[in-house]
Design a protein around this motif. Structure first.
Motif, PDB file in Angstrom:
ATOM      1  N   GLU A  96       1.403  -1.525   0.149  1.00 16.07           N
ATOM      2  CA  GLU A  96      -0.591   0.359   0.346  1.00 16.07           C
ATOM      3  C   GLU A  96       1.062   1.730   0.290  1.00 16.07           C
ATOM      4  N   LEU A  97       0.399   1.725  -0.727  1.00 13.26           N
ATOM      5  CA  LEU A  97       1.989   3.065  -1.301  1.00 13.26           C
ATOM      6  C   LEU A  97       1.628   4.106  -0.946  1.00 13.26           C
ATOM      7  N   PHE A  98       2.048   5.252  -0.036  1.00  9.03           N
ATOM      8  CA  PHE A  98       1.437   6.698  -0.538  1.00  9.03           C
ATOM      9  C   PHE A  98       2.295   7.453  -1.311  1.00  9.03           C
ATOM     10  N   PHE A  99       1.483   8.426  -1.498  1.00  7.26           N
ATOM     11  CA  PHE A  99       2.218   9.502  -2.632  1.00  7.26           C
ATOM     12  C   PHE A  99       1.684  10.989  -2.077  1.00  7.26           C
ATOM     13  N   ASP A 100       2.438  11.921  -2.662  1.00  5.75           N
ATOM     14  CA  ASP A 100       1.979  13.443  -1.881  1.00  5.75           C
ATOM     15  C   ASP A 100       1.798  14.763  -3.394  1.00  5.75           C
ATOM     16  N   PRO A 101       0.747  13.937  -4.136  1.00  7.10           N
ATOM     17  CA  PRO A 101       0.266  14.803  -4.986  1.00  7.10           C
ATOM     18  C   PRO A 101       0.956  16.312  -4.970  1.00  7.10           C
ATOM     19  N   GLN A 102       0.318  16.993  -3.368  1.00  8.60           N
ATOM     20  CA  GLN A 102       0.706  18.154  -3.743  1.00  8.60           C
ATOM     21  C   GLN A 102       2.020  18.962  -4.025  1.00  8.60           C
ATOM     22  N   THR A 103       3.070  18.256  -3.587  1.00 13.57           N
ATOM     23  CA  THR A 103       4.515  18.741  -3.831  1.00 13.57           C
ATOM     24  C   THR A 103       4.381  18.775  -5.453  1.00 13.57           C
ATOM     25  N   HIS A 104       4.212  17.556  -6.275  1.00 12.82           N
ATOM     26  CA  HIS A 104       4.429  17.586  -7.930  1.00 12.82           C
ATOM     27  C   HIS A 104       3.493  18.893  -7.822  1.00 12.82           C
ATOM     28  N   LEU A 105       2.174  18.617  -7.750  1.00 15.70           N
ATOM     29  CA  LEU A 105       1.080  20.048  -8.692  1.00 15.70           C
ATOM     30  C   LEU A 105       2.492  21.458  -8.501  1.00 15.70           C
ATOM     31  N   ALA A 106       2.157  21.569  -7.137  1.00 15.56           N
ATOM     32  CA  ALA A 106       4.067  22.871  -6.755  1.00 15.56           C
ATOM     33  C   ALA A 106       4.443  22.630  -7.482  1.00 15.56           C
ATOM     34  N   ASN A 107       5.227  21.872  -8.126  1.00 15.15           N
ATOM     35  CA  ASN A 107       6.401  21.606  -9.581  1.00 15.15           C
ATOM     36  C   ASN A 107       6.280  21.963 -10.838  1.00 15.15           C
ATOM     37  N   GLY A 108       4.851  22.006 -10.954  1.00 15.62           N
ATOM     38  CA  GLY A 108       3.543  22.555 -12.231  1.00 15.62           C
ATOM     39  C   GLY A 108       3.853  20.271 -12.745  1.00 15.62           C
ATOM     40  N   VAL A 109       3.161  19.846 -12.052  1.00 20.57           N
ATOM     41  CA  VAL A 109       3.297  19.127 -12.726  1.00 20.57           C
ATOM     42  C   VAL A 109       1.817  18.695 -12.752  1.00 20.57           C
ATOM     43  N   ALA A 110       1.185  17.848 -13.781  1.00 23.66           N
ATOM     44  CA  ALA A 110      -0.188  17.560 -13.807  1.00 23.66           C
ATOM     45  C   ALA A 110      -0.280  16.629 -12.880  1.00 23.66           C
ATOM     46  N   LEU A 111      -1.713  16.741 -11.946  1.00 26.22           N
ATOM     47  CA  LEU A 111      -2.287  14.992 -11.287  1.00 26.22           C
ATOM     48  C   LEU A 111      -1.953  13.699 -11.844  1.00 26.22           C
ATOM     49  N   ALA A 112      -2.647  13.824 -13.355  1.00 21.95           N
ATOM     50  CA  ALA A 112      -2.586  13.195 -14.930  1.00 21.95           C
ATOM     51  C   ALA A 112      -2.164  12.057 -14.741  1.00 21.95           C
ATOM     52  N   ALA A 113      -0.061  13.162 -15.020  1.00 21.93           N
ATOM     53  CA  ALA A 113       1.286  12.495 -15.516  1.00 21.93           C
ATOM     54  C   ALA A 113       1.357  11.818 -13.641  1.00 21.93           C
ATOM     55  N   VAL A 114       1.128  12.023 -12.249  1.00 23.36           N
ATOM     56  CA  VAL A 114       1.819  11.595 -11.577  1.00 23.36           C
ATOM     57  C   VAL A 114       0.525  10.247 -10.909  1.00 23.36           C
TER      58      VAL A 114
END
Ligand code: ADE
Ligand code: ZN
Length: 325
Positions: A96-114
């Motif tokens: 069961e994996l955690f991911f931190d989408p807010q960090t990637h969004l702040a870096n300009g990465v699309a949620l769909a890419a993550v």
């Protein structure tokens, strides 16, 4: 050694793993180059040498810096597939994996890419290696809680989210700050977990249980300071996902032999062992289990208890649980 072989061959379950925390220096440097991201280390050795921490915050600074090299969907795919191939090598059957989408969004990465990259790798690992998995979206507790519900709804529309978690800088960011999104998550039928009692006080564990209605506590090692809390956790069979190498690297305990996991088990707590951010803390799941058993004078019987606890704690169907052991 006998214990090493026993643990290595034991079917295992990983329940506390930040996918961004599996970014090894080799991939970090390669992605920084490929994506043209400027980071302070130019070599693999320099990156590894920078992985020395004083506390949770000093680690998080390095961890978020590392995460900034992840830009494209294929970066998330490669990161996740590399981790899943470690799972295969370590006889990990469910993760069961955690991911931190807010960090990637702040870096300009699309949620769909993550999410696209991560879920494609999980799908391939299930198809090719029969490793089952679930994805847990973590909210970073040192950020504004206001956008959390909208982010959760967007993520659920994009892919399969099993539950939500709460991570990042604990002190000064009590669980109650995220009451609303946890309530919404429950109404959506999602699982709920939170980091609590890693650096923060027992009162944060109480809040995670009573205000956020979590089903598991991540870390929770400070619960032993509060006997009434221990009684609650034992009576309700609340799992605690303990990460011994992490606790030593972040100086929650001065050395592995000082870790309180043995006392937690003696108190009847449903504790399990996991690896948190293995690229940063010096070992994956097998190393965490073997190191902890040997430094705390625990036995193969305790290893079996820990894995039975992890099966009970997992968010998979009873049918899948039966096939895990
Ligand atoms: N994010 C990644 N690892 C973490 C940890 N051990 N505690 C809080 N947030 C984290
Ligand atoms: Zn963690």
């Amino acid at each position: 050694e006998i214990l090493t072989d026993f643990v290595g061959n034991l079917p295992k379950i990983e329940l506390h793993l930040h996918i961004e925390g599996t970014l090894e220096p080799e991939l970090l440097i390669a992605l920084a180059q490929r994506n043209g991201v400027d980071i302070p280390y130019k070599t693999i050795e320099a990156a590894r040498a920078a992985y020395q921490f004083e506390d949770l915050q000093s680690f998080l600074n390095i961890y978020y810096l590392g995460a900034s090299v992840l830009r494209e969907e294929r970066d998330f795919y490669e990161l996740t597939l590399a981790y899943m191939s470690r799972c295969k090598a370590q006889q990990i059957r469910h993760v069961e994996l955690f991911f931190d989408p807010q960090t990637h969004l702040a870096n300009g990465v699309a949620l769909a890419a993550v999410m696209g990259g991560i879920t494609a790798a999980l799908r391939d690992a299930e198809r090719d290696w029969h490793i089952s998995s679930a994805l847990i979206l973590c909210f970073e507790r040192d950020r504004d809680p206001q956008p959390a519900v909208a982010l959760l709804e967007r993520a659920c529309a994009l892919g399969r989210i099993a539950g939500i978690g709460l991570d990042s800088a604990e002190l000064g960011n009590p669980p109650e700050k995220f009451q609303e999104v946890f309530k919404v998550a429950k109404s959506m039928g999602l699982h709920r977990v939170a980091h609590a009692g890693e650096e923060g006080p027992p009162s944060y564990i109480w809040q995670a249980l009573d205000v956020l209605d979590v089903e598991r506590i991540d870390h929770g090692v400070r619960c032993l300071e509060d006997p009434a809390l221990v009684r609650r956790l034992v009576d309700d069979r609340i799992p605690l996902t303990v990460c011994p190498f992490s606790n030593v690297a972040l100086k929650v305990f001065s050395r592995l032999s000082e870790h309180n996991l043995g006392r937690m088990l003696k108190a009847g707590l449903l504790a399990t062992i996991h690896s948190d951010d293995p690229a940063y803390f010096g070992g994956y799941l097998s190393e965490n289990i073997i190191g902890t058993l040997s430094d705390l004078d625990l036995t193969a019987k305790d290893a079996l208890l820990l894995e039975r606890n992890a099966v009970e704690a997992a968010f998979c169907t009873d049918q899948r649980k039966q096939s895990l052991f």
